[in-house]
Scaffold this active site. Structure first.
Site, mmCIF file in Angstrom:
data_model
loop_
_atom_site.group_PDB
_atom_site.id
_atom_site.type_symbol
_atom_site.label_atom_id
_atom_site.label_comp_id
_atom_site.label_asym_id
_atom_site.label_seq_id
_atom_site.Cartn_x
_atom_site.Cartn_y
_atom_site.Cartn_z
ATOM 1 N N GLY A 179 0.697 -1.026 -0.032
ATOM 2 C CA GLY A 179 0.065 -0.148 -0.101
ATOM 3 C C GLY A 179 0.772 1.233 -0.055
ATOM 4 N N ALA A 180 0.186 2.420 -0.001
ATOM 5 C CA ALA A 180 0.893 3.712 -0.049
ATOM 6 C C ALA A 180 1.468 3.868 1.040
ATOM 7 C CB ALA A 180 -0.119 4.656 -0.210
ATOM 8 N N VAL A 181 1.371 3.668 2.317
ATOM 9 C CA VAL A 181 2.271 3.839 3.505
ATOM 10 C C VAL A 181 3.235 2.847 3.365
ATOM 11 C CG1 VAL A 181 2.334 4.010 6.027
ATOM 12 C CG2 VAL A 181 0.455 4.938 4.784
ATOM 13 N N ARG B 117 -4.421 -11.195 -1.250
ATOM 14 C CA ARG B 117 -4.535 -10.654 -2.601
ATOM 15 C C ARG B 117 -3.116 -10.183 -2.943
ATOM 16 N NH1 ARG B 117 -8.175 -7.385 0.054
ATOM 17 N NH2 ARG B 117 -7.101 -5.603 -0.299
ATOM 18 N N CYS C 114 -3.072 11.091 10.813
ATOM 19 C CA CYS C 114 -2.068 12.006 10.149
ATOM 20 C C CYS C 114 -2.183 13.368 10.299
ATOM 21 C CB CYS C 114 -2.312 11.645 8.592
ATOM 22 S SG CYS C 114 -3.833 11.609 7.893
ATOM 23 N N GLN D 198 -7.704 18.065 3.541
ATOM 24 C CA GLN D 198 -7.080 17.036 3.350
ATOM 25 C C GLN D 198 -7.024 16.251 1.948
ATOM 26 O OE1 GLN D 198 -8.701 15.855 7.932
ATOM 27 N NE2 GLN D 198 -7.517 14.175 6.671
ATOM 28 N N SER E 221 -4.995 11.294 -0.993
ATOM 29 C CA SER E 221 -3.985 10.228 -0.753
ATOM 30 C C SER E 221 -4.247 9.648 0.766
ATOM 31 C CB SER E 221 -2.328 10.531 -0.950
ATOM 32 O OG SER E 221 -2.269 11.902 -0.209
ATOM 33 N N LYS F 147 -11.014 11.921 16.305
ATOM 34 C CA LYS F 147 -9.730 11.526 16.340
ATOM 35 C C LYS F 147 -8.782 12.421 16.857
ATOM 36 C CE LYS F 147 -10.284 7.455 13.080
ATOM 37 N NZ LYS F 147 -9.626 7.175 11.737
ATOM 38 N N HIS G 245 -1.612 17.349 3.476
ATOM 39 C CA HIS G 245 -2.705 17.890 4.297
ATOM 40 C C HIS G 245 -2.418 19.227 4.518
ATOM 41 C CE1 HIS G 245 -4.557 14.454 4.232
ATOM 42 N NE2 HIS G 245 -4.559 13.863 5.551
ATOM 43 N N GLN H 43 1.240 14.070 4.595
ATOM 44 C CA GLN H 43 0.505 13.190 5.759
ATOM 45 C C GLN H 43 1.082 11.692 5.313
ATOM 46 O OE1 GLN H 43 -0.944 13.663 2.734
ATOM 47 N NE2 GLN H 43 -2.124 11.722 2.323
#
Length: 343
Positions: A13-15, A40, A128, A155, A158, A219, A248, A321
């Site tokens: 994934g992106a992170v 997957r 983030c 935000q 992404s 949050k 962000h 972020q």
């Protein structure tokens, strides 16, 4: 220097991909690197630092001989963190699963590093938007206690992962071709209704709660109080998704217990690790997401007095972020533990 066995859960994934970039950039001292993901993504090949790694499906046995487990986030954190801790790893988790657990420290290394020592195998990485905000709040708070915070966020897509980026791309293309824009992701893929983000703003991030705030807004409120260890601080938030790819932005208004000069605020911010002041209105210098993307620091500008209230100030805060808001902050926690021999 000692080297550590690292596992990345959510490596595709992106992170997870940002973890890999930063590990190479920062010369993180790893020995073994284990890339984990869902079924997957299992079997995918990732070339990293000249070596080909095969992504493995995460199981309860995936963390044997791992020293540090970097969790990119998602619903799997709650399932796999106990197995990783039982195997002897320290988990640094990007999901919301453990953030408000009183047994789990919630860490921004520049802000509350001492709280790392309280961990019992799991350390939580904040939301983030929370990280970006507290990086700007902490140096001011150290000069004068903050009584109240009003924050509105702008935000990037992404923040919704690769799918959010792809959807913005597709909608821009569809619009340019005169087609109806298709929306399947925002404000959240799990919700019944979706809206285009291209050429639009969506004043909802995550689901609404009974109090009419979104989960994202709560949050920011709850996590900030925990990180700053100030449960009397009054905070209200409005979070908005904007058609920006990455980084962000936040408009933050603070009310202090005592007045400060703008010079003192700017000096404190500029002296704080990981913060850069970009604030020269005459020259039209201020932070913007286009120029802060893929940059480690948090940028602060538009610093000014709020003329409508005593001891109140406005500022504009921008940060990547995926970097400081996620992967970089996580890696900095690990680096701090290694540096201080806290592992």
């Amino acid at each position: 220097m000692k080297r550590y066995n690292i596992a990345i859960l959510g490596a595709t994934g992106a992170v997870g991909q940002e973890f890999l970039k930063l590990i190479e950039e920062r010369n993180f001292p790893f020995a073994e690197l284990r890339l984990l993901a869902s079924s997957r993504s299992a079997g995918k090949e990732i070339v990293f630092m000249g070596k080909t790694y095969i992504v493995e499906e995460a199981t309860k046995d995936s963390f044997a001989n791992i020293d540090i487990a970097l969790f990119a986030g998602g619903s799997v954190s709650k399932e796999f963190a106990p197995y990783a801790v039982k195997a002897g790893a320290v988990v640094i988790d990007n999901s919301s699963a453990f953030r408000m657990d009183p047994e789990v420290p919630l860490i921004v290394p520049e802000v509350n590093p001492e709280a790392i020592l309280k961990h019992k195998g799991i350390i939580a990485n904040p939301n983030c938007s929370t990280i970006i905000m507290v990086m700007a709040l902490k140096p001011i708070y150290d000069l004068a206690k903050i009584k109240r915070v009003v924050v509105s966020t702008y935000q990037a897509v992404s923040g919704a992962g690769k799918e959010g980026i792809d959807e913005l791309d597709n909608q821009v293309r569809e619009h340019s071709e005169g087609k109806t824009m298709t929306a399947n992701i925002l404000p959240s893929s799990s919700l019944p209704k979706h809206y285009p983000i291209a050429f639009n703003l969506i004043p909802q991030i995550d689901a609404f709660l009974d109090n009419l705030y979104t989960k994202e807004e709560i949050k920011m409120i709850d996590e900030t109080k925990k990180i700053m260890e100030d449960y009397e601080m009054k905070i209200t938030a409005t979070t908005v998704r904007v058609p920006v790819y990455r980084s962000h932005s936040e408009s933050i208004n603070i009310e202090l217990e005592q007045p400060l000069t703008l010079a003192a605020i700017k000096t404190a911010l500029a002296s704080f690790p990981g913060v850069q002041v970009q604030d020269n209105p005459k020259e039209q210098i201020y932070p913007m997401p286009l120029f802060t993307s893929e940059v480690d620091d948090v940028f602060v500008g538009r610093i000014r007095e709020d003329n409508s209230a005593p001891n109140a100030y406005n500022m504009w805060v921008v940060g990547d972020q995926i970097r400081k808001g996620a992967a970089l902050n996580t890696l900095q926690i690990a680096e701090m533990m290694i540096k201080n021999e806290w592992l």
